[in-house]
Design an enzyme around this catalytic site. Structure first.
Site, mmCIF file in Angstrom:
data_model
loop_
_atom_site.group_PDB
_atom_site.id
_atom_site.type_symbol
_atom_site.label_atom_id
_atom_site.label_comp_id
_atom_site.label_asym_id
_atom_site.label_seq_id
_atom_site.Cartn_x
_atom_site.Cartn_y
_atom_site.Cartn_z
ATOM 1 N N GLY A 108 0.805 -1.222 0.000
ATOM 2 C CA GLY A 108 0.000 0.000 0.000
ATOM 3 C C GLY A 108 0.837 1.270 0.000
ATOM 4 O O GLY A 108 0.437 2.289 -0.574
ATOM 5 N N ASN A 109 2.033 1.228 0.634
ATOM 6 C CA ASN A 109 2.850 2.444 0.731
ATOM 7 C C ASN A 109 3.514 2.814 -0.589
ATOM 8 O O ASN A 109 4.120 3.867 -0.704
ATOM 9 C CB ASN A 109 3.885 2.316 1.847
ATOM 10 C CG ASN A 109 4.897 1.227 1.558
ATOM 11 O OD1 ASN A 109 4.548 0.162 1.048
ATOM 12 N ND2 ASN A 109 6.144 1.483 1.863
ATOM 13 N N LYS A 166 -11.118 -9.543 9.034
ATOM 14 C CA LYS A 166 -10.415 -8.442 8.391
ATOM 15 C C LYS A 166 -11.231 -7.151 8.540
ATOM 16 O O LYS A 166 -12.297 -7.009 7.919
ATOM 17 C CB LYS A 166 -10.231 -8.783 6.910
ATOM 18 C CG LYS A 166 -9.614 -7.700 6.073
ATOM 19 C CD LYS A 166 -8.112 -7.736 6.098
ATOM 20 C CE LYS A 166 -7.538 -6.578 5.317
ATOM 21 N NZ LYS A 166 -6.124 -6.372 5.583
ATOM 22 N N LYS A 206 -3.445 -9.730 -0.389
ATOM 23 C CA LYS A 206 -2.839 -9.521 -1.712
ATOM 24 C C LYS A 206 -1.522 -10.273 -1.880
ATOM 25 O O LYS A 206 -1.167 -10.634 -2.998
ATOM 26 C CB LYS A 206 -2.696 -8.036 -2.018
ATOM 27 C CG LYS A 206 -1.531 -7.329 -1.379
ATOM 28 C CD LYS A 206 -0.494 -6.846 -2.360
ATOM 29 C CE LYS A 206 0.626 -6.100 -1.684
ATOM 30 N NZ LYS A 206 1.131 -6.580 -0.402
ATOM 31 N N LYS A 241 3.120 -12.253 4.480
ATOM 32 C CA LYS A 241 4.196 -12.105 3.482
ATOM 33 C C LYS A 241 5.123 -13.322 3.533
ATOM 34 O O LYS A 241 5.511 -13.870 2.490
ATOM 35 C CB LYS A 241 4.991 -10.818 3.735
ATOM 36 C CG LYS A 241 4.121 -9.575 3.578
ATOM 37 C CD LYS A 241 4.904 -8.289 3.721
ATOM 38 C CE LYS A 241 3.989 -7.135 4.070
ATOM 39 N NZ LYS A 241 2.807 -7.004 3.209
#
Lengths: 328, 328
Positions: free
Chosen positions: B27-28, B145, B224, B286
């Site tokens: 997102g960053n 979430k 994602k 991740k």
């Protein structure tokens, strides 16, 4: 012009037997008059054109384009309501509607193709598309396209953009420049040649201006029928169908002496257009788009209703516009 | 499993020399901490990862995926503010963010490639992507979430969906099911093989459930990084890079005795994971995604910062996760 011609020739050489149809879906493919535009309504309405397109994909290569008027209008309205979220420029909202409507069309088409059985399966993609416009386009000097919410007269002085008075009240107005070229045309040609059904150019495409080596989005709206005609030309489509909310083109539409036109040639169409038979905001750009397509070498152009896409291709209904050059 | 393996083999056969890198942008890459997320901020921030990716595209085939947390959060907020527009389900909002971010990434990449000169030009596409999830996924029984706006306690009984209490207040909660397969995988394979740079699977993909012969969207959010790992597996990517806001993986992150990990194998990674070293909402998925990719035959996986994508590929920084099976 030369570049378009070059592309067309290379497309012709590579092309396999199947003809390419480009179908431009009008806003009523998703939201009908009187509807608010819920997701359920939009998915339900899409079944009418998409089931026909699924069947047509057996015999033709398919490109689908679509409008986004009510959807981008809703996003603009939401932005106005909500002060805690940064307002995004129009180009980004058009991109959002390409995502939304691209998904709705693609998933509906997926289901319709699955219903036709394993043989009907084809690769599908919904593409983000941007379209180059000319910063010197006279449309930028005289913005004419009303978009988004209706304002009261006392509100308009506080708005950061120009407005015009419409029947409903004051509305923001943006330029509607002419499409110069579809940035993703080569990608679309490659996909169609490889058997993909391509959904693209939503809402007329995201308008961008090319500054040297960068593209920059602009606050404008490109007419989706004119963009679709430009794309049809650039990819070398054979057949161009503008699917809208009427069965075809009529003179004196809605009047007692209305006259439905089954076939007109481009010469006649241009005469009717300059005589003011077709209003600028509705049938006018569709006629213009059909003429532009045929003048650049397109074979067949139809204007018909969302319900009659298949029937029009078979020559059973709708209005076919034919090139004056082909009548001897 | 068998189907994935079959795809991988066919991909291997067809593949030309260049390796495929899949880069998952956090997102960053678009909105940094403390920013509100204006269009200008998002375009400016994107230059950092995208200029590196443009250079990498000289030597590698490229697939780009991306998050959408703040963008979809803003759309949810706007929907709440504005009562005159029908609220759209989460799947449609995810589709809208795919349009928005796909356009931003594609146009930034276009500019960066143009700046590299004519030789650097490549076909680019931003695709709408949907991802199949299992309606029996246990995540649907226990939505976890949090998404969208923060509510006060007295508001939540009026909401049509479940909420949870978070640090900030009450928030809507949705399921985060595991990705089963990316619907557009064959299309993506074909595009990558034909030299396209593909931008896809935004926000983890639009979650859909397959009912017989139709896909139906569901209110859920797919992680994602897990979707990206699934896509990397299904398209036979060689290298998988998760680009985020830290330089790499650390034990006891942010503590005085923080220990940066340059290389870990999947066995070690799994042990750290089960020992709770990596928080579920951030580094955990991740690490899981990197392990999943390597266990399905991927060659190299990296976790690094948005600034260091190129450096990580060259082995100069970041954390490389390597398969335990490959250490002999």
């Amino acid at each position: 012009m030369y570049r378009g011609a070059a592309i067309r020739t290379s497309v012709m050489k590579k092309r396999s037997r199947k003809e390419i149809i480009l179908i431009a879906l009008g806003g009523n493919a998703l939201i009908k008059k009187g509807e608010k535009g819920t997701a359920e309504e939009q998915f339900r309405n899409l079944k009418t054109p998409i089931s026909q397109i699924a069947r047509l994909s057996k015999d033709y290569k398919i490109i689908i384009t679509h409008g986004n008027g009510p959807q981008v209008g809703n996003l603009l309205l939401q932005q106005e309501c909500c002060t805690s979220v940064p307002k995004l420029p129009l180009e980004i909202l058009v991109a959002q509607t390409q995502g939304q409507i691209g998904y709705m069309i693609e998933s509906t088409l997926d289901s319709e193709l699955m219903a036709l059985g394993a043989d009907a399966q084809k690769p599908l993609v919904s593409l983000i598309s941007y379209v180059v416009v000319d910063e010197k386009d006279p449309a930028f000097l005289k913005p004419s396209k009303p978009i988004g919410p209706v304002y009261r007269k006392e509100e308009i002085s506080t708005l950061p953009y120009p407005t015009i008075k419409t029947e409903k009240g004051y509305r923001r107005v943006v330029a509607s420049p002419r499409p110069i070229t579809i940035v993703e045309k080569k990608e679309i040609i490659s996909l169609v040649e490889n058997g993909f059904i391509v959904i693209c150019c939503g809402g007329g495409g995201i308008p961008v201006i090319r500054y040297g080596r960068t593209f920059s989005g602009v606050d404008a709206v490109i007419d989706k029928d004119l963009s679709s005609a430009k794309l049809a030309e650039e990819v070398g489509a054979d057949i161009f169908i503008i699917a809208t909310d009427v069965e075809g083109v009529a003179l004196r539409y809605g009047k007692p002496d209305q006259e439905f036109l089954r076939t007109i040639n481009t010469q006649e169409a241009m005469e009717y257009l300059s005589d003011g038979y077709f209003p600028p905001g509705s049938m006018g750009p569709k006629i213009e788009a059909a003429i532009a397509f045929l003048e650049k070498g397109g074979k067949r152009a139809f204007i018909t209703s969302i319900r009659s896409i298949e029937a029009a291709v078979k020559g059973l209904t709708g209005t076919e516009i034919i090139s004056s050059n082909s009548i001897q």
